[in-house]
Write a protein that holds these residues in place. Structure first.
Motif, mmCIF file in Angstrom:
data_model
loop_
_atom_site.group_PDB
_atom_site.id
_atom_site.type_symbol
_atom_site.label_atom_id
_atom_site.label_comp_id
_atom_site.label_asym_id
_atom_site.label_seq_id
_atom_site.Cartn_x
_atom_site.Cartn_y
_atom_site.Cartn_z
ATOM 1 N N SER A 303 7.768 -9.024 10.568
ATOM 2 C CA SER A 303 7.276 -7.945 9.716
ATOM 3 C C SER A 303 6.286 -8.528 8.713
ATOM 4 C CB SER A 303 8.431 -7.267 8.972
ATOM 5 O OG SER A 303 9.296 -6.642 9.893
ATOM 6 N N SER A 304 5.078 -7.989 8.714
ATOM 7 C CA SER A 304 4.025 -8.503 7.827
ATOM 8 C C SER A 304 4.247 -8.010 6.403
ATOM 9 C CB SER A 304 2.653 -8.053 8.330
ATOM 10 O OG SER A 304 2.437 -8.530 9.638
ATOM 11 N N VAL A 305 4.121 -8.926 5.460
ATOM 12 C CA VAL A 305 4.247 -8.600 4.045
ATOM 13 C C VAL A 305 3.104 -9.285 3.307
ATOM 14 C CG1 VAL A 305 5.649 -8.784 1.963
ATOM 15 C CG2 VAL A 305 6.746 -8.385 4.176
ATOM 16 N N SER A 306 2.408 -8.539 2.479
ATOM 17 C CA SER A 306 1.351 -9.114 1.651
ATOM 18 C C SER A 306 1.840 -9.126 0.212
ATOM 19 C CB SER A 306 0.056 -8.300 1.791
ATOM 20 O OG SER A 306 -0.997 -8.917 1.098
ATOM 21 N N SER A 307 2.429 -10.251 -0.181
ATOM 22 C CA SER A 307 3.127 -10.309 -1.476
ATOM 23 C C SER A 307 2.176 -10.321 -2.664
ATOM 24 C CB SER A 307 4.019 -11.552 -1.515
ATOM 25 O OG SER A 307 3.248 -12.721 -1.313
ATOM 26 N N ARG A 308 0.896 -10.681 -2.469
ATOM 27 C CA ARG A 308 -0.048 -10.726 -3.590
ATOM 28 C C ARG A 308 -1.003 -9.538 -3.582
ATOM 29 N NH1 ARG A 308 -3.622 -14.585 -3.776
ATOM 30 N NH2 ARG A 308 -3.545 -15.277 -1.602
ATOM 31 N N SER A 309 -0.805 -8.597 -2.634
ATOM 32 C CA SER A 309 -1.700 -7.444 -2.520
ATOM 33 C C SER A 309 -0.975 -6.160 -2.905
ATOM 34 C CB SER A 309 -2.245 -7.318 -1.093
ATOM 35 O OG SER A 309 -2.980 -8.461 -0.742
ATOM 36 N N VAL A 310 -1.756 -5.185 -3.388
ATOM 37 C CA VAL A 310 -1.203 -3.875 -3.737
ATOM 38 C C VAL A 310 -2.140 -2.802 -3.205
ATOM 39 C CG1 VAL A 310 -0.050 -4.745 -5.807
ATOM 40 C CG2 VAL A 310 -2.369 -3.805 -5.986
ATOM 41 N N LEU A 311 -1.554 -1.662 -2.849
ATOM 42 C CA LEU A 311 -2.325 -0.504 -2.397
ATOM 43 C C LEU A 311 -2.356 0.531 -3.518
ATOM 44 C CD1 LEU A 311 -3.752 1.152 -0.163
ATOM 45 C CD2 LEU A 311 -1.487 1.989 0.513
ATOM 46 N N ILE A 312 -3.555 0.995 -3.867
ATOM 47 C CA ILE A 312 -3.728 1.982 -4.936
ATOM 48 C C ILE A 312 -4.184 3.290 -4.300
ATOM 49 C CG2 ILE A 312 -4.903 2.512 -7.102
ATOM 50 C CD1 ILE A 312 -5.455 -0.518 -7.351
ATOM 51 N N THR A 313 -3.458 4.377 -4.545
ATOM 52 C CA THR A 313 -3.788 5.678 -3.960
ATOM 53 C C THR A 313 -4.033 6.706 -5.063
ATOM 54 O OG1 THR A 313 -1.457 6.310 -3.821
ATOM 55 C CG2 THR A 313 -2.397 5.184 -1.923
ATOM 56 N N GLY A 314 -4.683 7.827 -4.678
ATOM 57 C CA GLY A 314 -4.903 8.928 -5.617
ATOM 58 C C GLY A 314 -6.094 8.736 -6.522
ATOM 59 N N ILE A 315 -7.104 7.967 -6.071
ATOM 60 C CA ILE A 315 -8.310 7.757 -6.888
ATOM 61 C C ILE A 315 -9.218 8.966 -6.693
ATOM 62 C CG2 ILE A 315 -10.249 6.215 -7.338
ATOM 63 C CD1 ILE A 315 -8.597 3.982 -6.000
ATOM 64 N N LYS A 316 -9.319 9.817 -7.735
ATOM 65 C CA LYS A 316 -10.060 11.082 -7.640
ATOM 66 C C LYS A 316 -11.230 11.117 -8.628
ATOM 67 C CE LYS A 316 -5.723 13.475 -6.537
ATOM 68 N NZ LYS A 316 -4.789 14.550 -6.971
ATOM 69 N N ASN A 317 -12.039 12.198 -8.505
ATOM 70 C CA ASN A 317 -13.162 12.456 -9.418
ATOM 71 C C ASN A 317 -14.176 11.310 -9.426
ATOM 72 O OD1 ASN A 317 -11.839 14.842 -10.186
ATOM 73 N ND2 ASN A 317 -10.730 13.789 -11.810
ATOM 74 N N VAL A 318 -14.440 10.743 -8.231
ATOM 75 C CA VAL A 318 -15.388 9.626 -8.151
ATOM 76 C C VAL A 318 -16.557 9.960 -7.235
ATOM 77 C CG1 VAL A 318 -13.669 7.861 -8.654
ATOM 78 C CG2 VAL A 318 -14.032 8.584 -6.295
ATOM 79 N N GLY A 341 -1.539 -6.585 -15.545
ATOM 80 C CA GLY A 341 -2.383 -7.164 -14.505
ATOM 81 C C GLY A 341 -2.643 -8.637 -14.700
ATOM 82 N N GLY A 342 -3.638 -9.131 -13.933
ATOM 83 C CA GLY A 342 -4.013 -10.545 -13.963
ATOM 84 C C GLY A 342 -5.264 -10.749 -13.133
ATOM 85 N N GLU A 343 -5.594 -12.010 -12.873
ATOM 86 C CA GLU A 343 -6.821 -12.330 -12.151
ATOM 87 C C GLU A 343 -6.800 -11.747 -10.735
ATOM 88 O OE1 GLU A 343 -9.656 -13.721 -13.033
ATOM 89 O OE2 GLU A 343 -8.927 -13.751 -15.104
ATOM 90 N N VAL A 344 -7.903 -11.060 -10.392
ATOM 91 C CA VAL A 344 -8.026 -10.431 -9.078
ATOM 92 C C VAL A 344 -8.807 -11.364 -8.149
ATOM 93 C CG1 VAL A 344 -8.963 -8.468 -7.797
ATOM 94 C CG2 VAL A 344 -7.934 -8.116 -10.050
ATOM 95 N N GLU A 345 -8.237 -11.629 -6.982
ATOM 96 C CA GLU A 345 -8.900 -12.504 -6.005
ATOM 97 C C GLU A 345 -9.894 -11.725 -5.140
ATOM 98 O OE1 GLU A 345 -7.206 -14.548 -2.116
ATOM 99 O OE2 GLU A 345 -6.569 -15.648 -3.909
ATOM 100 N N SER A 346 -9.516 -10.526 -4.708
ATOM 101 C CA SER A 346 -10.419 -9.704 -3.880
ATOM 102 C C SER A 346 -10.048 -8.239 -4.048
ATOM 103 C CB SER A 346 -10.333 -10.103 -2.393
ATOM 104 O OG SER A 346 -9.018 -9.923 -1.912
ATOM 105 N N ILE A 347 -11.033 -7.369 -3.760
ATOM 106 C CA ILE A 347 -10.822 -5.931 -3.897
ATOM 107 C C ILE A 347 -11.594 -5.204 -2.813
ATOM 108 C CG2 ILE A 347 -12.693 -5.802 -5.587
ATOM 109 C CD1 ILE A 347 -11.280 -3.376 -6.811
ATOM 110 N N ALA A 348 -10.993 -4.142 -2.295
ATOM 111 C CA ALA A 348 -11.659 -3.252 -1.333
ATOM 112 C C ALA A 348 -11.393 -1.823 -1.779
ATOM 113 C CB ALA A 348 -11.144 -3.480 0.082
ATOM 114 N N PHE A 349 -12.432 -0.985 -1.725
ATOM 115 C CA PHE A 349 -12.299 0.409 -2.138
ATOM 116 C C PHE A 349 -13.001 1.316 -1.136
ATOM 117 C CE2 PHE A 349 -14.439 3.979 -4.413
ATOM 118 C CZ PHE A 349 -13.311 4.778 -4.572
ATOM 119 N N SER A 350 -12.346 2.417 -0.776
ATOM 120 C CA SER A 350 -12.935 3.400 0.137
ATOM 121 C C SER A 350 -13.101 4.715 -0.608
ATOM 122 C CB SER A 350 -12.035 3.599 1.365
ATOM 123 O OG SER A 350 -12.499 4.667 2.146
ATOM 124 N N GLN A 351 -14.335 5.160 -0.715
ATOM 125 C CA GLN A 351 -14.597 6.402 -1.449
ATOM 126 C C GLN A 351 -14.403 7.636 -0.571
ATOM 127 O OE1 GLN A 351 -17.966 6.159 -3.937
ATOM 128 N NE2 GLN A 351 -18.137 8.337 -4.310
#
Length: 364
Positions: A303-318, A341-351
């Motif tokens: 089972s894949s687990v990404s312990s240092r990653s988080v998924l952010i949902t509900g980004i509206k009005n953009v 929070g803390g230092e971010v290594e990478s980010i991806a966003f889908s509009q």
């Protein structure tokens, strides 16, 4: 004037006959009138039935026309779908052909022309001349592959990877975070990325340095004749050949396997993809390719687990914002320690589209 009683009597009798005849005709007239009335009613009834039948016929004809129109539309739709499928099939065949060419080119480069990685070697001893040729000199490749269902980032979602695992746990524990977007507070939700199950396995590929495969051979010759012709063709020094140990022929697959006595000869011959083979007065173009042995080892499911990653949902009005601006806004919020929070290594966003981020094995 005298009256003859006989004549009077005859006249009276005649009068009675006329009365009877008149009464009879009157009755017949009445009967005919009644029949006429009855026939008129019957005719009216039949006319009504005829009108009903005409109306029913028209309804049936209208239904038939509607069904014909519907079937015609369905037929046109099916024809259009068939044309689309034929176009898709042609496109797939074209792409498959292109991929095969690319794969063939990559295969040739991998097996013949690629530079192998350098590796330090230490002097240990000397092999005797009599068994030097018996040492394996094949080319071996080992690669590790992780296969999993691709993770899809939907519109209005972002994926963050922090440098520290504890930071990811902290923002997930808080769960809801307020973002200032277009002078409005938008509460987004943070959770673990649902990565699901993955499969990891090791692929070992061994490319023989002494052996090659010959295909597209003539099928109308005896087995020994084909083996002799193959040996004569691939022994020639002009193509980089050399002394052949043996030739094995597989008639079911119409292929032959040539094994040379010395290492490296097969790789010299494989610099070309095809050669001319003479069989009597006929010339046949045969194809050559390396002999590869592929094994799958160390199959693991996890089972894949990404312990240092988080998924952010509900980004509206953009909708009016640029994606890079939104990414900066999100990254700025989740870098602040006051927000957990803390230092971010990478980010991806889908509009407004689907994105498939790439996950690699975490070596930290």
């Amino acid at each position: 004037m005298s009256i003859n009683m006989d004549e009077v009597k005859k006249l009276q009798e005649e009068l009675e006959r006329w009365k009877i005849q008149s009464e009879k005709m009157k009755n017949e007239k009445t009967t005919l009138y009644l029949k006429k009335v009855a026939l008129g009613d019957k005719q009216e009834e039949l006319q009504k039935e005829l009108d009903d039948l005409v109306l029913k016929k028209k309804r049936i004809q209208d239904d038939i026309k509607k069904q014909q129109d519907m079937f015609r539309e369905e037929l046109l739709d099916l024809q259009m779908k068939r044309d689309d499928l034929e176009e898709d099939e042609a496109e797939i065949k074209k792409k498959l052909s292109e991929n095969e060419k690319v794969f063939r080119k990559f295969q040739d480069t991998l097996m013949i022309k690629s530079q192998l990685p350098q590796k330090n070697l230490n002097f240990k001893g000397i092999n005797s001349a009599e068994n030097a040729d018996d040492e394996p000199m094949d080319i071996a490749y080992t690669c590790h592959i992780i296969a999993s269902e691709p993770f899809v980032l939907e519109g209005g979602q972002a994926l963050l990877t922090f440098e520290n695992e504890q930071v990811a746990k902290s923002v997930i524990a808080k769960r809801k975070h307020p973002l200032d977007i277009n002078d409005k507070k938008v509460f987004v939700e943070v959770q673990e990325p649902p990565l699901g199950k993955s499969v990891k396995f090791e692929v070992n590929m061994n490319i023989s340095n002494k052996k090659l495969k010959v295909s597209n051979l003539p099928q109308d010759l005896p087995e020994e004749t084909i083996k002799d012709k193959v040996e004569l063709t691939f022994y020639k020094s002009g193509i980089g050949g050399g002394e052949i140990k043996n030739v094995d022929y597989d008639r079911n697959n119409n292929t032959a396997y040539v094994t040379y006595l010395q290492n490296g000869v097969a790789q010299r011959v494989l610099k070309e993809n095809s050669y001319q083979l003479m069989a009597g007065k006929d010339t046949h173009e045969v194809e050559v390719e390396p002999c590869m042995y592929i094994e799958l080892n160390k199959l693991q499911m996890f089972s894949s687990v990404s312990s240092r990653s988080v998924l952010i949902t509900g980004i509206k009005n953009v909708d009016d914002e640029e994606e890079e601006d939104v990414k900066d806004l999100i990254e700025l919020h989740f870098q602040k320690e006051s927000n957990g929070g803390g230092e971010v290594e990478s980010i991806a966003f889908s509009q407004d589209r689907k994105i498939k981020p790439i996950f690699e094995e975490d070596l930290k």
